[in-house]
Design a protein around this motif. Sequence first.
Motif, PDB file in Angstrom:
ATOM      1  N   SER A   1      -8.468  -8.499 -20.492  1.00 35.14           N
ATOM      2  CA  SER A   1      -7.626  -7.744 -19.564  1.00 35.14           C
ATOM      3  C   SER A   1      -8.046  -8.062 -18.135  1.00 35.14           C
ATOM      4  N   PRO A   2      -7.134  -7.909 -17.183  1.00 36.47           N
ATOM      5  CA  PRO A   2      -7.488  -8.181 -15.783  1.00 36.47           C
ATOM      6  C   PRO A   2      -8.492  -7.157 -15.263  1.00 36.47           C
ATOM      7  N   ALA A   3      -9.152  -7.492 -14.171  1.00 37.30           N
ATOM      8  CA  ALA A   3     -10.090  -6.563 -13.545  1.00 37.30           C
ATOM      9  C   ALA A   3      -9.335  -5.618 -12.622  1.00 37.30           C
ATOM     10  N   PHE A   4      -9.730  -4.362 -12.653  1.00 33.55           N
ATOM     11  CA  PHE A   4      -9.126  -3.349 -11.784  1.00 33.55           C
ATOM     12  C   PHE A   4      -9.725  -3.462 -10.394  1.00 33.55           C
ATOM     13  N   ASN A   5      -8.883  -3.394  -9.358  1.00 28.93           N
ATOM     14  CA  ASN A   5      -9.334  -3.508  -7.975  1.00 28.93           C
ATOM     15  C   ASN A   5      -9.453  -2.119  -7.361  1.00 28.93           C
ATOM     16  N   ALA A   6     -10.666  -1.590  -7.309  1.00 28.97           N
ATOM     17  CA  ALA A   6     -10.888  -0.238  -6.800  1.00 28.97           C
ATOM     18  C   ALA A   6     -10.612  -0.142  -5.307  1.00 28.97           C
ATOM     19  N   ASP A   7     -10.841  -1.234  -4.563  1.00 32.83           N
ATOM     20  CA  ASP A   7     -10.561  -1.215  -3.128  1.00 32.83           C
ATOM     21  C   ASP A   7      -9.074  -0.993  -2.873  1.00 32.83           C
ATOM     22  N   SER A   8      -8.243  -1.660  -3.652  1.00 35.81           N
ATOM     23  CA  SER A   8      -6.798  -1.501  -3.501  1.00 35.81           C
ATOM     24  C   SER A   8      -6.371  -0.091  -3.871  1.00 35.81           C
ATOM     25  N   ALA A   9      -6.879   0.430  -4.982  1.00 40.25           N
ATOM     26  CA  ALA A   9      -6.543   1.789  -5.404  1.00 40.25           C
ATOM     27  C   ALA A   9      -7.004   2.807  -4.364  1.00 40.25           C
ATOM     28  N   TYR A  10      -8.170   2.585  -3.796  1.00 38.15           N
ATOM     29  CA  TYR A  10      -8.691   3.468  -2.749  1.00 38.15           C
ATOM     30  C   TYR A  10      -7.744   3.498  -1.553  1.00 38.15           C
ATOM     31  N   ALA A  11      -7.234   2.332  -1.178  1.00 44.02           N
ATOM     32  CA  ALA A  11      -6.296   2.257  -0.048  1.00 44.02           C
ATOM     33  C   ALA A  11      -5.017   3.035  -0.343  1.00 44.02           C
ATOM     34  N   TYR A  12      -4.561   2.998  -1.592  1.00 43.89           N
ATOM     35  CA  TYR A  12      -3.374   3.772  -1.964  1.00 43.89           C
ATOM     36  C   TYR A  12      -3.645   5.277  -1.862  1.00 43.89           C
TER      37      TYR A  12
ATOM     38  N   ALA B   1       8.269  11.836   2.534  1.00 46.30           N
ATOM     39  CA  ALA B   1       7.823  10.502   2.948  1.00 46.30           C
ATOM     40  C   ALA B   1       6.963   9.857   1.862  1.00 46.30           C
ATOM     41  N   THR B   2       6.108  10.641   1.226  1.00 52.68           N
ATOM     42  CA  THR B   2       5.259  10.100   0.166  1.00 52.68           C
ATOM     43  C   THR B   2       6.085   9.661  -1.030  1.00 52.68           C
ATOM     44  N   GLY B   3       7.059  10.473  -1.409  1.00 51.61           N
ATOM     45  CA  GLY B   3       7.929  10.102  -2.521  1.00 51.61           C
ATOM     46  C   GLY B   3       8.682   8.809  -2.249  1.00 51.61           C
ATOM     47  N   ASP B   4       9.186   8.675  -1.035  1.00 51.74           N
ATOM     48  CA  ASP B   4       9.889   7.441  -0.661  1.00 51.74           C
ATOM     49  C   ASP B   4       8.946   6.242  -0.724  1.00 51.74           C
ATOM     50  N   TRP B   5       7.720   6.455  -0.306  1.00 46.13           N
ATOM     51  CA  TRP B   5       6.720   5.370  -0.317  1.00 46.13           C
ATOM     52  C   TRP B   5       6.389   4.955  -1.747  1.00 46.13           C
ATOM     53  N   ILE B   6       6.241   5.923  -2.654  1.00 50.60           N
ATOM     54  CA  ILE B   6       5.966   5.593  -4.061  1.00 50.60           C
ATOM     55  C   ILE B   6       7.111   4.769  -4.634  1.00 50.60           C
ATOM     56  N   VAL B   7       8.335   5.172  -4.367  1.00 52.85           N
ATOM     57  CA  VAL B   7       9.499   4.419  -4.847  1.00 52.85           C
ATOM     58  C   VAL B   7       9.460   2.995  -4.307  1.00 52.85           C
TER      59      VAL B   7
ATOM     60  N   LEU C   1      12.339  19.217  -5.874  1.00 51.01           N
ATOM     61  CA  LEU C   1      11.380  18.364  -6.564  1.00 51.01           C
ATOM     62  C   LEU C   1      12.027  17.068  -7.045  1.00 51.01           C
ATOM     63  N   ARG C   2      11.179  16.076  -7.285  1.00 48.64           N
ATOM     64  CA  ARG C   2      11.664  14.838  -7.906  1.00 48.64           C
ATOM     65  C   ARG C   2      10.540  14.156  -8.685  1.00 48.64           C
ATOM     66  N   ASN C   3      10.876  13.803  -9.903  1.00 48.24           N
ATOM     67  CA  ASN C   3      10.015  12.939 -10.698  1.00 48.24           C
ATOM     68  C   ASN C   3      10.410  11.501 -10.428  1.00 48.24           C
ATOM     69  N   ILE C   4       9.416  10.622 -10.384  1.00 51.41           N
ATOM     70  CA  ILE C   4       9.661   9.203 -10.096  1.00 51.41           C
ATOM     71  C   ILE C   4       9.128   8.385 -11.264  1.00 51.41           C
ATOM     72  N   ILE C   5       9.995   7.540 -11.824  1.00 51.09           N
ATOM     73  CA  ILE C   5       9.619   6.737 -12.991  1.00 51.09           C
ATOM     74  C   ILE C   5       9.805   5.262 -12.681  1.00 51.09           C
ATOM     75  N   GLY C   6       8.772   4.471 -12.917  1.00 49.99           N
ATOM     76  CA  GLY C   6       8.849   3.018 -12.771  1.00 49.99           C
ATOM     77  C   GLY C   6       8.603   2.354 -14.115  1.00 49.99           C
TER      78      GLY C   6
ATOM     79  N   TRP D   1       2.045  13.795  -8.209  1.00 52.85           N
ATOM     80  CA  TRP D   1       1.935  13.299  -6.839  1.00 52.85           C
ATOM     81  C   TRP D   1       2.041  14.392  -5.779  1.00 52.85           C
ATOM     82  N   ASP D   2       2.251  15.629  -6.180  1.00 48.12           N
ATOM     83  CA  ASP D   2       2.305  16.729  -5.221  1.00 48.12           C
ATOM     84  C   ASP D   2       0.911  17.293  -4.993  1.00 48.12           C
TER      85      ASP D   2
END
Length: 330
Positions: A39-50, A69-75, A102-107, A123-124
């Motif tokens: 499996s690929p390696a997880f990038n904690a620096d990237s996750a931290y930035a998110y 704004a956060t919901g729009d950014w996740i989308v 409210l809104r649920n966001i599914i990808g 995400w709230d």
Amino acid sequence: MKNNKIGLIIVGLLFLMAACGDKTGNEKRSEEVINYRESPAFNADSAYAYIQRQVDFGPRVPNTEAHKATGDWIVQKLESFGLEVTEQTFQDKAYDGKVLQLRNIIGSYKPKATKRILLGAHWDTRRIADKDTQDLEEPIDGANDGASGVGLLLEVARILHTDSLQPDVGIDFIFFDGEDDGEPEHRDFRDTSQIWWCLGSQYWSETPHIQGYSAYYGILVDMVAGKNARFYKEGYSVQFAKNIVDKVWGYAHHLGYGDFFPMRNAEAITDDHLFVNQNANIPMINIIEYSPDYGFGLYHHTHQDNMEIIDKKTLSVVGNTVLFTLFQEQ
């Protein structure tokens, strides 16, 4: 007498050869069991930035600009990772009668794949700090309680989009809204007429984004980046999906994360996975920081839940465990 001894020797050799043969077969079977897929390696620096980006928006309390704004950014992030995005917008009432937008966001990754795994986070953030000693009526940053799970899942989605290694299953990333607006603890006006927590997962589990939606199993991540965090086997997870719990905790120990994933049960916690299990009949487990000895961390529902408690090592441990789990599915 001599011939009998020779016969006994021959019989003994035959038993020994048979035993060796069985041992070799067992060894081969054991090798097959531990022949894990890369499996690929997880990038904690990237996750931290998110996580940092979410906190920078401000508390993601429903009905606020920071929430929208956060919901729009996740989308936007999910779409940039090539996922098929669906939004569920709905209204619900909070414990105090306030109407929440409210809104649920599914990808969806590989949306046409038959075998699917569900990954979830909320995400709230909480609009009060009812466990704090000051500014109790002010919203919290929710760096760990909310943002960490979102950051982890976004990084998993990014890796699936960019890495040459790809899992063989479809994956649905669901970001539940309205999880953390339940009634305050130790208040006289507490209304127990219904469950006020986990509004987004209650809604989705009864009205999924795809009619008849099903998944092989699900993993919920909640509060997965705290310093010195430990992840015990949460009660509802064991009740509804013990085989998935054992599998994931086994993978974590195989990866060398046994200290982070103790082989010990904790009490049941009302979280988004409960309603996915009960209403959608999808076995979903919860990776959450909660100790059978002292409960939630001291930061929980206080203003201490900020970026200072976020630890990249913890993020890496949970992220790699989730990624590794996905890549073992065929």
